[in-house]
Design a protein around this motif. Structure first.
Motif, PDB file in Angstrom:
ATOM      1  N   THR A  83       0.905  -1.171   0.065  1.00 30.69           N
ATOM      2  CA  THR A  83      -0.063   0.085  -0.040  1.00 30.69           C
ATOM      3  C   THR A  83       0.938   1.382   0.050  1.00 30.69           C
ATOM      4  O   THR A  83       1.959   1.091   0.271  1.00 30.69           O
ATOM      5  CB  THR A  83      -0.945  -0.073   1.302  1.00 30.69           C
ATOM      6  OG1 THR A  83      -0.191   0.143   2.478  1.00 30.69           O
ATOM      7  CG2 THR A  83      -1.845  -1.346   1.307  1.00 30.69           C
ATOM      8  N   GLU A  85       0.745   3.625   2.214  1.00 31.55           N
ATOM      9  CA  GLU A  85       1.114   3.717   3.643  1.00 31.55           C
ATOM     10  C   GLU A  85       2.447   3.047   3.721  1.00 31.55           C
ATOM     11  O   GLU A  85       3.065   3.346   4.766  1.00 31.55           O
ATOM     12  CB  GLU A  85      -0.038   3.413   4.432  1.00 31.55           C
ATOM     13  CG  GLU A  85      -1.309   4.305   4.205  1.00 31.55           C
ATOM     14  CD  GLU A  85      -2.335   3.954   3.146  1.00 31.55           C
ATOM     15  OE1 GLU A  85      -3.437   4.484   3.169  1.00 31.55           O
ATOM     16  OE2 GLU A  85      -2.005   3.051   2.404  1.00 31.55           O
ATOM     17  N   ASN A  86       2.141   1.721   3.699  1.00 26.71           N
ATOM     18  CA  ASN A  86       3.524   0.865   3.896  1.00 26.71           C
ATOM     19  C   ASN A  86       4.392   1.148   3.048  1.00 26.71           C
ATOM     20  O   ASN A  86       5.797   0.908   3.571  1.00 26.71           O
ATOM     21  CB  ASN A  86       3.006  -0.494   3.403  1.00 26.71           C
ATOM     22  CG  ASN A  86       2.212  -1.276   4.775  1.00 26.71           C
ATOM     23  OD1 ASN A  86       2.037  -0.610   5.618  1.00 26.71           O
ATOM     24  ND2 ASN A  86       1.669  -2.452   4.315  1.00 26.71           N
ATOM     25  N   CYS A  88       5.523   4.370   2.434  1.00 24.59           N
ATOM     26  CA  CYS A  88       5.953   5.416   3.375  1.00 24.59           C
ATOM     27  C   CYS A  88       6.876   4.884   4.665  1.00 24.59           C
ATOM     28  O   CYS A  88       7.808   5.272   4.753  1.00 24.59           O
ATOM     29  CB  CYS A  88       4.865   6.409   3.744  1.00 24.59           C
ATOM     30  SG  CYS A  88       3.977   7.420   2.479  1.00 24.59           S
ATOM     31  N   LEU A  89       6.149   3.902   5.225  1.00 22.24           N
ATOM     32  CA  LEU A  89       6.847   3.316   6.332  1.00 22.24           C
ATOM     33  C   LEU A  89       8.197   2.669   5.828  1.00 22.24           C
ATOM     34  O   LEU A  89       9.008   2.710   6.807  1.00 22.24           O
ATOM     35  CB  LEU A  89       5.862   2.321   7.212  1.00 22.24           C
ATOM     36  CG  LEU A  89       4.747   3.059   7.807  1.00 22.24           C
ATOM     37  CD1 LEU A  89       3.737   2.041   8.398  1.00 22.24           C
ATOM     38  CD2 LEU A  89       5.263   3.837   9.037  1.00 22.24           C
ATOM     39  N   ARG A 106       6.967  11.283   1.481  1.00 20.99           N
ATOM     40  CA  ARG A 106       5.480  11.283   0.550  1.00 20.99           C
ATOM     41  C   ARG A 106       5.785  10.515  -0.664  1.00 20.99           C
ATOM     42  O   ARG A 106       6.807  10.124  -1.091  1.00 20.99           O
ATOM     43  CB  ARG A 106       5.361  12.693  -0.101  1.00 20.99           C
ATOM     44  CG  ARG A 106       4.323  12.953  -1.184  1.00 20.99           C
ATOM     45  CD  ARG A 106       4.183  14.395  -1.467  1.00 20.99           C
ATOM     46  NE  ARG A 106       3.246  14.649  -2.354  1.00 20.99           N
ATOM     47  CZ  ARG A 106       3.532  15.121  -3.644  1.00 20.99           C
ATOM     48  NH1 ARG A 106       4.593  15.840  -3.746  1.00 20.99           N
ATOM     49  NH2 ARG A 106       2.561  15.122  -4.503  1.00 20.99           N
ATOM     50  N   TRP A 108       3.408   9.052  -4.237  1.00 18.59           N
ATOM     51  CA  TRP A 108       2.333   9.270  -4.878  1.00 18.59           C
ATOM     52  C   TRP A 108       2.457   8.582  -6.296  1.00 18.59           C
ATOM     53  O   TRP A 108       3.552   8.228  -6.815  1.00 18.59           O
ATOM     54  CB  TRP A 108       2.036  10.635  -5.133  1.00 18.59           C
ATOM     55  CG  TRP A 108       2.693  11.472  -5.939  1.00 18.59           C
ATOM     56  CD1 TRP A 108       2.904  11.864  -7.171  1.00 18.59           C
ATOM     57  CD2 TRP A 108       4.315  11.937  -5.417  1.00 18.59           C
ATOM     58  NE1 TRP A 108       3.898  12.644  -7.699  1.00 18.59           N
ATOM     59  CE2 TRP A 108       4.807  12.657  -6.602  1.00 18.59           C
ATOM     60  CE3 TRP A 108       5.061  12.076  -4.274  1.00 18.59           C
ATOM     61  CZ2 TRP A 108       6.025  13.412  -6.719  1.00 18.59           C
ATOM     62  CZ3 TRP A 108       6.272  12.731  -4.317  1.00 18.59           C
ATOM     63  CH2 TRP A 108       6.816  13.209  -5.345  1.00 18.59           C
ATOM     64  N   ASP A 114      -3.166   8.939  -6.853  1.00 22.30           N
ATOM     65  CA  ASP A 114      -3.032   8.698  -5.476  1.00 22.30           C
ATOM     66  C   ASP A 114      -1.963   9.243  -5.019  1.00 22.30           C
ATOM     67  O   ASP A 114      -0.916   9.243  -5.459  1.00 22.30           O
ATOM     68  CB  ASP A 114      -3.039   6.824  -5.485  1.00 22.30           C
ATOM     69  CG  ASP A 114      -4.373   6.352  -6.026  1.00 22.30           C
ATOM     70  OD1 ASP A 114      -5.530   7.069  -6.133  1.00 22.30           O
ATOM     71  OD2 ASP A 114      -4.401   5.328  -6.463  1.00 22.30           O
ATOM     72  N   CYS A 116       0.120   9.478  -0.676  1.00 22.62           N
ATOM     73  CA  CYS A 116       0.083   9.348   0.910  1.00 22.62           C
ATOM     74  C   CYS A 116       1.439  10.167   1.379  1.00 22.62           C
ATOM     75  O   CYS A 116       2.442  10.390   0.685  1.00 22.62           O
ATOM     76  CB  CYS A 116       0.209   7.866   1.000  1.00 22.62           C
ATOM     77  SG  CYS A 116       0.355   7.774   2.806  1.00 22.62           S
ATOM     78  N   LEU A 118       3.435  10.675   5.005  1.00 17.34           N
ATOM     79  CA  LEU A 118       3.607  10.403   6.517  1.00 17.34           C
ATOM     80  C   LEU A 118       4.625  11.280   7.031  1.00 17.34           C
ATOM     81  O   LEU A 118       5.672  11.699   6.674  1.00 17.34           O
ATOM     82  CB  LEU A 118       4.571   9.075   6.467  1.00 17.34           C
ATOM     83  CG  LEU A 118       5.046   8.687   7.867  1.00 17.34           C
ATOM     84  CD1 LEU A 118       4.158   8.050   8.786  1.00 17.34           C
ATOM     85  CD2 LEU A 118       6.156   7.094   7.662  1.00 17.34           C
TER      86      LEU A 118
END
Length: 121
Positions: A83, A85-86, A88-89, A106, A108, A114, A116, A118
């Protein structure tokens, strides 16, 4: 005074995803061009005038980009489900030893809009 500097990189990668909407197309292997931006915030070093040497940051991001580029994200150790989010992490964890530490990540995909962010501070 605090300054924030940024450096971007991109990579092309494939993945699958289990989700409740667009299930059929998400389960098939498909790919995207991902863009990522890493921000570092801190005071300016009086000796060299920089928060962080952008050449050093660029070098670290090239290594990270090479580890993700033209890969199947489902198989990247430590990423988990692929994802935004993942991702970014994963980028934040990969740069955890950076001094100063990243303040924002960031990720995208321009082609479908899309993205994200963090925030780490």
């Amino acid at each position: 005074m605090q300054f924030t500097v940024h450096q971007r990189f991109f990579f092309d990668a494939a993945h699958t995803l289990e989700r409740a909407i667009e299930t059929e197309s998400s389960r098939r292997i498909h790919g995207h061009t991902y863009y990522a931006e890493v921000s570092v915030t801190g005071p300016r070093n009086p000796d060299n005038g920089m928060v962080i040497d952008l050449g050093y940051l660029r070098s670290r991001l090239k290594t990270l980009g090479d580890a993700l580029d033209h890969r199947f994200l489902d198989e990247i150790p430590g990423l988990g489900k692929p994802t935004l989010e993942n991702l970014c992490l994963f980028i934040a964890d990969s740069l955890a030893d950076l001094q100063p530490a990243p303040s924002r990540i960031r990720v995208w995909r321009d082609s479908i809009g899309d993205g994200c962010v963090l925030d780490l501070n």
